[in-house]
Design an enzyme around this catalytic site. Structure first.
Site, PDB file in Angstrom:
ATOM      1  N   ASP A   1       0.750  -1.045  -0.071  1.00  0.00           N
ATOM      2  CA  ASP A   1       0.064   0.035  -0.039  1.00  0.00           C
ATOM      3  C   ASP A   1       0.884   1.242  -0.033  1.00  0.00           C
ATOM      4  O   ASP A   1       2.060   1.263   0.224  1.00  0.00           O
ATOM      5  CB  ASP A   1      -0.827   0.037   1.192  1.00  0.00           C
ATOM      6  CG  ASP A   1      -0.160   0.029   2.404  1.00  0.00           C
ATOM      7  OD1 ASP A   1       0.078   1.175   2.898  1.00  0.00           O
ATOM      8  OD2 ASP A   1       0.085  -1.226   2.826  1.00  0.00           O
TER       9      ASP A   1
ATOM     10  N   ASP B   1       0.615   3.701   2.496  1.00  0.00           N
ATOM     11  CA  ASP B   1       0.448   4.265   3.689  1.00  0.00           C
ATOM     12  C   ASP B   1      -0.476   5.239   3.695  1.00  0.00           C
ATOM     13  O   ASP B   1      -1.799   4.887   2.870  1.00  0.00           O
ATOM     14  CB  ASP B   1       1.768   4.858   4.181  1.00  0.00           C
ATOM     15  CG  ASP B   1       1.751   4.796   5.707  1.00  0.00           C
ATOM     16  OD1 ASP B   1       1.523   3.913   6.425  1.00  0.00           O
ATOM     17  OD2 ASP B   1       2.100   6.295   6.240  1.00  0.00           O
TER      18      ASP B   1
END
Length: 294
Positions: free
Chosen positions: A210, A212
């Protein structure tokens, strides 16, 4: 020359290594307590391997409850010479996208609820972690990942946070824009420090799941998205790991970077003043230098 024994510490999503001959799950008696799980040992392409699921099978350990000292001590007792840490991480860089791997070479340690050293009162030791990962193993991890067709970035700074919550937006911006970090995770510290104290070469492979919370087009971390990416990354990681034995070989020379001699001048407590109980616990991680000191 010594026999190579490759240790794999698998993070979120990686709980098994396929294709091991003579595969056996075994417990290791460590004076530092219980490791995260039993360790799967065997051979792959004639090279000894040991696999430890960092969170335990079924993901029962949180980043803060992992017994990092027992994990590294257990690996040392099994004769592991080279550790590859494989862990899920968030990315602070647009070009380091979900599904990519990053061969980490630096850390910033923001953890605070963990035992970070094998040494202490009664036997004081200080090792250098200026360069906390082994470039030789980094080369092998990069070559294996690229051969597996994985988009791979060589070099990066890993921000180790305590967790288990993900970052606030303000923290994410701080780590990215001010501190210059590249990835963020919760488990490589104090693992890398302890591997250095145990004189085991260590490499960190960050599997990006991802962005973040800093990315304007992605918003906060979505656990469902992470889980979907985790499974894909775990398949890639198994492919990468399968290529490591042929790159490292069944035997190895002394580490050219000195990882396997990190304790050479690190223990400051004089032999007569050392705590016998602590020295006994250090028999695996520091036995080489303690025995030499008499």
């Amino acid at each position: 020359m010594t026999d190579t024994c490759i240790g794999i510490i698998g993070g979120s999503g990686l709980y098994q290594i396929d294709g091991l001959e003579e595969a056996t799950w075994q417990s290791v008696d460590s004076p530092w307590g219980d490791a995260s799980d039993e360790i799967l040992t065997g051979r792959l392409d004639g090279v000894r391997m040991a696999f430890l699921p960092r969170h335990g099978r079924g993901h029962v350990q949180s980043p803060s409850s992992i017994n990092y000292r027992a994990n590294i001590d257990s690996m040392k007792r099994l004769g592991v010479t080279d550790i590859f840490s494989v862990s899920a991480c968030g990315s602070f860089r647009e070009e380091m996208a979900p599904g990519d791997f990053v061969i980490v070479d630096q850390f910033i340690d923001r953890t605070f609820a963990r035992e970070k050293s094998f040494f202490g009162a009664g036997c004081v030791g200080h090792v250098s972690v200026a360069h906390p990962t082994c470039p030789r193993l980094g080369d092998a991890a990069e070559a294996a990942a690229r051969a597996a067709g994985i988009t791979t970035h060589r070099g990066g700074t890993y921000l180790a946070m305590e967790g288990p919550q993900f970052s606030t937006l303000a923290e994410s911006r701080l780590y990215r824009e001010v501190w210059g970090c590249d990835v963020i995770g919760m488990t490589n510290m104090p693992e890398a420090k302890l591997a250095r104290e145990a004189e085991i070469c260590y490499a960190s492979v960050a599997m990006i799941t991802d962005y973040d919370s800093w990315h304007p087009d992605h918003g906060e971390v979505d656990v469902n998205d992470i889980i979907r990416t985790l499974f894909g990354n775990a398949d890639k990681a198994r492919d990468m790991v399968a290529r490591l034995p042929s790159l490292l070989g069944a035997t190895r020379d002394a580490c050219p970077h000195g990882c396997d001699r990190a304790l050479e001048y690190a223990i400051l407590t004089q032999p007569a003043e050392r705590d016998p109980a602590l020295v006994a616990k250090l028999d695996a991680v520091a036995g080489r230098v303690l025995a030499a000191a008499g």
